[in-house]
Scaffold this motif. Structure first.
Motif, PDB file in Angstrom:
ATOM      1  N   THR A   9      37.249  -1.872 -28.836  1.00  0.00           N
ATOM      2  CA  THR A   9      36.293  -2.285 -29.862  1.00  0.00           C
ATOM      3  C   THR A   9      35.258  -1.199 -30.111  1.00  0.00           C
ATOM      4  O   THR A   9      34.563  -1.214 -31.130  1.00  0.00           O
ATOM      5  N   THR A  26      28.433  -3.281 -37.903  1.00  0.00           N
ATOM      6  CA  THR A  26      29.052  -3.809 -39.114  1.00  0.00           C
ATOM      7  C   THR A  26      29.811  -2.653 -39.760  1.00  0.00           C
ATOM      8  O   THR A  26      29.803  -1.525 -39.242  1.00  0.00           O
ATOM      9  N   GLU A  49      18.026  -6.786 -31.520  1.00  0.00           N
ATOM     10  CA  GLU A  49      18.454  -8.140 -31.205  1.00  0.00           C
ATOM     11  C   GLU A  49      19.898  -8.110 -30.699  1.00  0.00           C
ATOM     12  O   GLU A  49      20.693  -7.257 -31.111  1.00  0.00           O
ATOM     13  N   PRO A  50      20.284  -9.034 -29.812  1.00  0.00           N
ATOM     14  CA  PRO A  50      21.670  -9.050 -29.319  1.00  0.00           C
ATOM     15  C   PRO A  50      22.659  -9.182 -30.468  1.00  0.00           C
ATOM     16  O   PRO A  50      22.483  -9.996 -31.375  1.00  0.00           O
ATOM     17  N   GLN A  51      23.694  -8.356 -30.443  1.00  0.00           N
ATOM     18  CA  GLN A  51      24.721  -8.373 -31.480  1.00  0.00           C
ATOM     19  C   GLN A  51      25.941  -9.125 -30.961  1.00  0.00           C
ATOM     20  O   GLN A  51      26.391  -8.897 -29.835  1.00  0.00           O
ATOM     21  N   GLN A  52      26.488 -10.024 -31.774  1.00  0.00           N
ATOM     22  CA  GLN A  52      27.542 -10.914 -31.324  1.00  0.00           C
ATOM     23  C   GLN A  52      28.917 -10.262 -31.288  1.00  0.00           C
ATOM     24  O   GLN A  52      29.752 -10.599 -30.463  1.00  0.00           O
ATOM     25  N   SER A  53      29.168  -9.330 -32.186  1.00  0.00           N
ATOM     26  CA  SER A  53      30.498  -8.732 -32.245  1.00  0.00           C
ATOM     27  C   SER A  53      30.417  -7.357 -32.887  1.00  0.00           C
ATOM     28  O   SER A  53      29.403  -6.988 -33.482  1.00  0.00           O
TER      29      SER A  53
END
Length: 829
Positions: A9, A26, A49-53
């Protein structure tokens, strides 16, 4: 040679001990992280801020390069040096790093000071409050970190903005340098944007510098555990800002009253005085929404920074705030991170081990300390009805605020950053204000009071907007040069993604004190200096500066302040209420009254802009170069800007009537030059005369006029003048449509001061002007909330070179299509 270490990833490239990680947050935002001989950090960022993916990407390889693409953004990485070139989806080069690599780490040891409970501490009072210092400590090794350098090769026709607000008055940062540390006169944000459609955010909390000069084009960081930065691409400035807010968090919507007029001074002494000021504004019919209590709300003799009311000057705090609220006004109170004098708040924090080494500044980096600090503020102030916070001195180790001669820039950098490093980790000296703001925001949100958080703070940092903050430019001097410099500095602050910025209207220091380098205003007549710290009642002789030169400067500054995100008058030396500048029927008073009232006429427009900040990462105060990047003539403009989409503001920044000491000026033209950007036609806001863009004109600017121009296609909602923003919830709206191009405006409404808006309790009416058809479409109302005015009168004013056409209707929430009178609709732009 950098080779592929892993490709999942994220992509990791390595060369010896150096490792470069590339991860797409993104399709248009990429995170790049460089380390050397150490693993990548896993601790949470203070900024991001925490990034989800992560977003997917394609990897191609040639003999010399790696090509990494998402379809919207492409990176080309040199295998030999890891130098990166950044391209958009059309393969247009956005920017690049030097061929040699552009990313550098130099190992360094981080040393911290360790203080015992019995450390010798000395406190001293300065013009900027009380400071404390400890003289006994042990120096210990903490970790091995790095100095970092990130280089760029910028384009020849590229302009850069951002990095916060500072003193110099820079607009476009090309050819300039910035020293990025917190200070009374500096509000740092480690992020810049380009007219080529990208931004760069450095995730770093240490001292930094920016250079685009003879030394090179780069960001340098004093202490990092790794070089960690984000490249954000967007087709427009707003798209880039949206990416910045995706990383750092959304800005919550301030209460509606925060966009009204704020009256402050250094300082109001007691409740009777403050209520009297509000009552006088009401008697005169001059709007006001907030009055501010500067330092010394706390009891005499109870120590600096105690978060409670003096029982003599404020004998019944709840009755005091209740009366203000009944008058339609709110109360902001100054609180400090520094506490001395062995007051109850200081003792509690000390006993719980929540102070920094000087035993006077609370440790905002500790969650327990932030919670305790909030509990004190809640117990002593918020529970009594206080509405807003003024978190003053949020760069608590400023050390150069003394002496007759201003230290040289490099000396100031050293003096101030060393003072901060004495108590803070050198990798985080810039982040104190961020954590302090977090504690206030989370504490107030936890009370379930329903009041939106408003925190006026002197320092800033990337991501601080998510905690309900407003930043002001510090304790500046009352000079025309300071006013001139304020305009581009505010634009740079807002370009850096932090949306709410303001100034001390009129400058903080009015008079000139030869003994203090920072106290260098131009006007002495009638000034009294600092307020008596032990006073129980206001000084009746303190009736204001009498220099007409200052009255002119203040009036022009206030005109500019109308078109800032937050409008606030404040300063020392003399009070700033409107009656200190004459009486009704005299020119300065009448002009000040006119512009405060204009601010209130614009509230529907301003509040709708603020909603777009929250909903769509809009920027209210906009550099023209970022709005018109293809018009190179806008790149160097420092004294014009857009306030929202509909108003180009052109402040007057030189005297036309009086010099200092009330000396009259003769034969000074009452006008200024204004550049009208190409690609749009323009209306003069006052006369409604039209002009094609791409030219410089001479605009009339007598005392009562600040030049304002409206781009064709603008839609401008206005309301009647109110004494406070909630006075007439069913007020009719005047909606001006400036013909000559198409336009859209989203008219926003909600309850004004609760967080139900975060659950969708708001309404939007979309106004769409089709210039070719001569039709205005009012959409069906989207959304609702409990206090919604189901029906409202709209007066539609269609403005063209041929004059005005006016029609009225009662809007009840259904879609309406209005056809304007047939006129020539195409104007030269």
């Amino acid at each position: 040679m950098f080779t592929i270490e892993s490709h999942d990833t994220v992509l990791v490239l390595s060369a010896g001990s150096r490792r470069l990680r590339i991860a797409f947050v993104t399709a248009t935002i990429v995170r790049l992280t460089l380390t050397d001989g150490q693993p990548f950090q896993t601790k949470p960022s203070l900024i991001i801020e925490p990034q989800q993916s992560m977003a997917a990407f394609e990897l191609q390889e040639t003999e010399d390069e790696y090509i990494i693409s998402t379809g919207a953004l492409k990176l080309v990485v040199c295998k030999q040096s890891a130098a990166i070139r950044y391209y958009d989806r059309q393969d247009k080069l956005l920017t690049r790093e030097p061929a040699g690599g552009g990313k550098w780490l130099t190992a360094k040891e981080v040393i911290k000071n360790v203080y015992g409970k019995d450390a010798n501490v000395a406190a001293n009072r300065s013009v900027d409050g009380v400071r404390a210092s400890a003289t006994t400590y042990e120096r210990v090794f903490d970790r091995t970190a790095f100095e970092a350098k990130l280089e760029f090769v910028f384009g020849g026709h590229e302009a850069l903005f951002g990095l916060g607000s500072h003193e110099e008055g820079y607009g476009n940062l090309r050819g300039k340098s910035r020293e990025l540390y917190q200070h009374n006169l500096k509000a740092v944000v480690p992020y810049f944007v380009s007219t080529k459609g990208y931004g760069v955010l450095l995730d770093c909390g240490s001292l930094m510098t920016f250079h685009d000069d003879a030394h090179g084009s780069y960001l340098w960081a004093d202490v990092v555990d790794e070089l960690d930065y984000y490249f954000i691409h967007g087709q427009t400035f707003d798209e880039v800002t949206r990416g910045y807010h995706l990383l750092t968090g959304k800005a919550p919507l301030p209460p509606k009253w925060a966009f009204g007029y704020m009256q402050s001074k250094e300082r109001y002494v007691n409740a009777v005085e403050m209520i009297g000021v509000v009552r006088e504004y009401r008697r005169r019919g001059i709007p006001l929404d907030l009055i501010v209590l500067d330092w010394k709300s706390w009891p005499n003799g109870d120590g600096w920074g105690q978060k409670s009311f003096d029982p003599v000057r404020f004998p019944d705090p709840q009755a005091f705030t209740d009366e203000l609220h009944q008058l339609g006004a709110r109360l902001m109170v100054s609180i400090w991170p520094i506490m001395t004098g062995d007051g109850p708040d200081q003792r509690e924090l000390l006993e719980r081990g929540l102070m920094l080494g000087n035993q006077a500044t609370y440790d905002a980096f500790q969650e327990d300390a932030r919670r305790c600090y909030w509990e004190q503020a809640n117990r002593g102030l918020f529970a009594a009805g206080v509405d807003a916070w003024w978190c003053d001195c949020t760069e608590p180790f400023e050390a150069d605020w003394q002496g007759a001669v201003k230290p040289e820039p490099q000396q100031r950098l050293e003096i101030n950053t060393q003072a901060a490093k004495q108590y803070l980790d050198p990798g985080y000296i810039n982040a104190y204000s961020l954590l302090h703001s977090q504690g206030i925001y989370e504490g107030q949100r936890g009370t379930q009071s329903g009041k939106r958080v408003v925190n006026l703070t002197r320092s800033s940092y990337a991501g601080q907007h998510r905690y309900g903050t407003i930043t002001w430019s510090g304790d500046v001097c009352a000079t025309w040069e300071t006013l001139r410099r304020s305009i581009p500095e505010g634009l740079n602050f807002c370009a850096a993604g932090e949306p709410y910025w303001t100034v001390d209207i009129g400058g903080f220091f009015i008079r000139n004190d030869p003994a203090q380098w920072f106290w260098r205003g131009d006007y002495d007549a009638g000034c009294r200096g600092l307020a008596d710290a032990e006073a129980f009642a206001p000084d009746r002789q303190d009736t204001g500066c009498t220099d007409l030169g200052y009255w002119e400067l203040y009036t022009r500054w206030l005109q500019y302040g109308v078109f800032l995100p937050i409008m606030r008058s404040h300063g020392t030396d003399a009070p700033r209420e409107i009656w200190r500048f004459g009486e009704a029927g005299t020119p300065f008073y009448d002009t000040i009254a006119k512009y405060i009232r204009l601010r209130y006429r614009l509230i529907p427009y301003i509040y709708s802009l603020a909603a777009q900040v929250t909903l769509n990462s809009y920027t209210m105060m906009r550099a023209l170069a970022l709005e018109f990047p293809q018009d190179a003539a806008t790149h160097e403009l420092t004294d014009q800007y857009l306030f929202g989409s509909a108003l180009m503001v052109c402040p007057v920044t030189r005297p036309m009537y009086y010099q200092r000491n009330s000396a009259a000026l003769d034969d000074v033209p009452k006008c200024r030059e204004v550049y009208l950007p190409a690609g749009r036609g323009w209306y003069d806001f006052w006369t409604e005369q039209t002009y094609p863009g791409g030219q410089t004109i001479t605009a009339a600017a007598p005392l009562e006029t600040i030049p304002i121009f409206v781009p064709m296609g603008s839609i401008l909602p206005m309301s009647p003048v109110m004494q406070h923003v909630d006075e007439m919830p069913d007020a009719p709206y005047e909606i001006r449509i400036y013909r000559g191009a198409g336009g859209v405006f989203c008219l926003y409404e909600d309850a004004g001061d609760d967080y139900d808006c975060e659950q969708g309790c708001f309404s939007i009416v979309t106004l769409t002007w089709d210039d070719a058809r001569g039709e205005l479409r009012l959409s069906a109302r989207a959304g609702t909330f409990a206090a919604l005015q189901a029906a409202r009168e709209y007066q539609l004013v269609f403005i063209s070179p041929h004059g005005r056409e006016t029609t009225s209707l009662l809007y009840t929430g259904q879609e309406i299509l209005i056809a304007a009178a047939a006129q020539s609709r195409r104007f030269e732009s």
